[in-house]
Design a protein around this motif. Structure first.
Motif, short mmCIF file in Angstrom:
data_model
loop_
_atom_site.label_atom_id
_atom_site.label_comp_id
_atom_site.label_asym_id
_atom_site.label_seq_id
_atom_site.Cartn_x
_atom_site.Cartn_y
_atom_site.Cartn_z
N UNK A 22 -3.43 4.20 1.17
CA UNK A 22 -2.36 3.27 0.77
C UNK A 22 -2.47 1.91 1.45
N UNK A 23 -2.85 1.88 2.72
CA UNK A 23 -3.00 0.61 3.44
C UNK A 23 -3.94 0.81 4.62
N UNK A 24 -4.23 -0.27 5.33
CA UNK A 24 -5.21 -0.20 6.41
C UNK A 24 -4.72 0.56 7.64
N UNK A 25 -3.47 0.96 7.66
CA UNK A 25 -2.93 1.70 8.80
C UNK A 25 -2.96 3.21 8.59
N UNK A 26 -3.38 3.67 7.42
CA UNK A 26 -3.40 5.09 7.11
C UNK A 26 -4.83 5.57 6.92
N UNK A 27 -5.02 6.87 7.04
CA UNK A 27 -6.34 7.47 6.89
C UNK A 27 -6.75 7.53 5.42
N UNK A 28 -8.04 7.74 5.19
CA UNK A 28 -8.58 7.87 3.85
C UNK A 28 -8.33 9.27 3.31
#
Length: 80
Positions: A22-28
């Motif tokens: 969802x965004x750069x602060x969450x894991x893939x």
């Protein structure tokens, strides 16, 4: 939302690995499907709900390893 799709072939099968977050602060997160290159339907997607991949490269490597298990027919490994 970031999303990357990798299409490749392995042992006579098409392999689709989809990784997204969802965004750069969450894991893939990771989803994998396979299909025989001679035709037919795509497999049901295998999805990794743990979402613990720090980099997209880790997720892609895990997706390709999962595809190999799905193609190899190891039901225990393919289920999770």
């Amino acid at each position: 939302m970031q999303k990357k799709v990798d299409l490749s072939t392995r042992q006579g099968h098409l392999v689709e690995v989809v990784i997204e977050r969802p965004d750069e602060h969450q894991s893939w997160s990771l989803a994998v499907r396979v299909r025989d290159t001679r035709g037919g339907a795509w497999s049901e997607p295998w999805m990794d709900v743990r979402r613990d991949y720090f980099t997209c490269h880790d997720a892609l490597a895990a997706g390709k390893a999962q595809a190999a298990r799905m193609i190899g027919g190891d039901a225990q490994d393919a289920s999770g």
